[in-house]
Write an enzyme that holds these catalytic residues in place. Sequence first.
Site, PDB file in Angstrom:
ATOM      1  N   TYR A 101      -3.311 -27.930 -27.432  1.00 42.28           N
ATOM      2  CA  TYR A 101      -3.721 -29.010 -26.531  1.00 42.28           C
ATOM      3  C   TYR A 101      -2.816 -29.182 -25.317  1.00 42.28           C
ATOM      4  CZ  TYR A 101      -6.662 -30.184 -30.505  1.00 42.28           C
ATOM      5  OH  TYR A 101      -7.575 -30.125 -31.517  1.00 42.28           O
ATOM      6  N   HIS A 125      -6.744 -34.461 -21.711  1.00 40.18           N
ATOM      7  CA  HIS A 125      -6.430 -35.558 -22.622  1.00 40.18           C
ATOM      8  C   HIS A 125      -4.925 -35.722 -22.815  1.00 40.18           C
ATOM      9  CE1 HIS A 125      -9.039 -38.344 -24.480  1.00 40.18           C
ATOM     10  NE2 HIS A 125      -9.138 -37.840 -25.692  1.00 40.18           N
ATOM     11  N   ASN A 173      -7.138 -40.203 -31.365  1.00 42.59           N
ATOM     12  CA  ASN A 173      -7.972 -41.281 -31.906  1.00 42.59           C
ATOM     13  C   ASN A 173      -7.239 -42.212 -32.855  1.00 42.59           C
ATOM     14  OD1 ASN A 173      -9.857 -39.924 -30.427  1.00 42.59           O
ATOM     15  ND2 ASN A 173     -11.194 -39.428 -32.138  1.00 42.59           N
ATOM     16  N   ASN A 207     -10.831 -43.387 -26.629  1.00 40.00           N
ATOM     17  CA  ASN A 207     -10.595 -43.599 -28.054  1.00 40.00           C
ATOM     18  C   ASN A 207      -9.141 -43.896 -28.407  1.00 40.00           C
ATOM     19  OD1 ASN A 207     -13.289 -43.407 -28.808  1.00 40.00           O
ATOM     20  ND2 ASN A 207     -13.196 -41.193 -29.015  1.00 40.00           N
TER      21      ASN A 207
END
Length: 194
Positions: free
Chosen positions: A14, A19, A66, A113
Amino acid sequence: MYVIAGLGNPGAKYENTRHNIGFMAVDAIAAKNHISVQEKKHKALLGKGMLGSEKVLLVKPQTFMNLSGESIREIIDYYKIEEKTELIVISDDISLAPGALRIRKKGSAGGHNGLKNIILHLGHDEFQRIRLGVGEKPAGYDLADYVLGHFNEDDRALIAKSVEQAAQAAEVMITEGADKAMNLFNKKGTGTQS
């Protein structure tokens, strides 16, 4: 003591995705202020240091986006942080153009989220945040695929600049207050998408 929490997802997969711009901003603050963000505690990577004359705790939750609130709640309880004035959360925002930055003293999750989970765990939405634009998802794209995707070549320079601005904004928020930071960094017409 202030807590600056950048949101993102752990793991090499990631790194440098849309994000994870919150992690990128925390890394920029850490580099600028010679703070090592390596301590593993409270489901996060932590780094203690100073911004100006103020003590800060830099936080990169490792719970996945999340569930960011789990880590933030633990940290607030452990360090007895006044979350309405001493917590700053840095996150991505698809409603802002790449390179745009918005500071808020409170507000809804706006479909994010990570923010939604923090609001759930705090029981309110009255915490300061820096939202960094990553651009709207193109038509036909899945939102999750878009925010977990990497920045294109055109956006990288804009993102690098906004990450540096976020580091500056966090310092102003801590040393001179959120209102001053909002006046300096929430400029009208800096690429906001409608």
